[in-house]
Every structure is written in structure tokens, then in C-alpha cells.
Design a protein around this motif. Sequence first.
Motif: not given
Length: 305
Positions: A202-206, A208-219, A260-265
Motif C-alpha cells: 500500500t505504501a509503495m502505491k501512494y 509511486s504517485l510522487t517522483n520519490f522513493r522511501p529510503k528504507t532502513k528496516l522492513r 504535502d500530498i493527501e494519503i489514502p485512508t
Amino acid sequence: MNLRHLKYFVATAETGQVSRAANALSISQSSVTSAIKELEISLGAELFHRSSHGMELTDSGREFLAASKEILEKVDEACRLTRRRSETSGVISIAATYTVLGYFLPYHLDRLSQLHPGLEIQLHELNRESIEDGLLANRYDMAVVLTSNLNNPEIETETLLKSSRRLWVPNGHRFSRVGKASFEEISKENYIMLTVDEAAHTAMKYWSLTNFRPKTKLRTSSVEAVRSMVANGQGVTILSDMVYRPWSLEGKRLETVSTDIEIPTMDVGLAWRKASDFSSPMNLLHNYFKRSFLSPQFTQYTART
């Protein structure tokens, strides 16, 4: 402070807008606004962030919401003491996902057992795919799930609760001082990615609507691990208000910040096989949750306060 203040506050918190709360309570918007202001003055704390999108709870507001609901529920419980309990009996098999079972269902299971002592609930914790298969195969009568994750056309859903997603940061973080964070800024921070209940997908879906990606340290599949990592300054994350608590197991604080961008509930609700014939226990469960959520729970206090 009185029950009217609490009732109006809970209504606004659950609907997210003064106008919706006023409509649900059949009163004027000015009455709701005045009650909330009086409550904030009485408490000496700001309960809402006012924005063009509506009323968003502050950290103080979230803590006070839990206490307010408990008070109103105790009042309602006291009024029910002399009422006759439901004589409905039977067995219902319910499936639920990890997040729903951990952060939503326990209170309602206890309340159902008090209101309907003859109802036997058989509970099963499963992932979404197993729940869908089980509903279609009639292994489970109903499910309480993240309806925002379901898209099977053979399954009917009814959403009960929409939980906003916000950025979690450690106490005193620069984002909290500014009051808002952009996805560009968030992408520069270490990110703690929750994986349970398809949270990462779900996180990667919203994202993907930006031009950025999270710098994931831990899953991790542990919400408490995410909470502790954030509170200890090891990274940030975006999760829903339903699983938020402003302190970690070690007692360290964390805060939430708007983006700054509305995130789906994250939506929570009921699911069942389409065209199912509801048994008496299924009707009972369905009606209980509809009364609790789709008909605002605070309206039950209107006549008494």
C-alpha cells in the motif's frame, strides 16, 4: 466540561468536519464550534488542527478522544444495566486480519459478549488472501478486514471506519516544528517500512504517485518495532491513526505530521460472500457494527444530555 462537550467533540473527531458532526447531531455548526472551543479552553490544549480539508486531531486530541469515548460508553453502559439482554443465540465464524484483530476488534468482541451472551463467536486470524478464499468457500460467515485492501468482485464489503494516514516522527523532529512535510523531504530520511497486512505494498502505491522513493532502513511486520524505531530517532514512517500511540514501549515520545500530498485512508469494515443469506447471528453482527459506526455512536446520548 459536560457530556455535551464530549459528545460534540467525538462527533467532530469521527466525521472530520464540523458540518458533518452538526448534521449527525441535528444541531447548528456554531453550537459544535463553540463547544469545541470551550472544551479546548477548559483543557488548556488544542484538540484539532483546522485546515481546508477539515478538522484533524492533534496528539492531545487523540489521547482525549480515547478518554471521551470511554466516558460516553460508560454512561451508555450504565443506562443499559436495567435493559433486557438480547436472547439471540447461535454461532458465527469470523475471520480477521492482524491489524484489525490487534487494534480494532477486542473492544467490540467484549461489548458483543455483554450485549449478546448467547452469541458464540469463533474467531480466526488470517491474511487477506486466506480470508477471501474462506469466505467464498463458506468456511467463514463474515470477516472484519481492511476493506481498502479488498477488490474481489465476489465479496461484498461495508466500510465502517476510515483511518487517516500520517507521517510518524520522533518527538521534537524538525518536521513537527514546521507542521508539514513534503515527500521529497521524507525521502531523505531513513524510513521504517511496516510489512504486515500488505502495508508495504500500500505504501509503495501512494509513493509511486510522487517522483520519490522511501529510503528504507528496516522492513518489519511488528507495529511496536516501527513505533520504537521512530521514537528512538532511527527513522520515520507513514501509518494510520488507528495504530498510532504517542509513546513507545520504552516510554519515548513520537508525533504525527501532515504531508504535502493527501494519503489514502486505511479503511476498516465488514466483508461477506456476495448474495449470502444472512443468518440471525450474521444479522446481529452486521446491525451491531452499523449502529456503532454508520449511525454515529454519539447520537445515542442526544436525548439524555
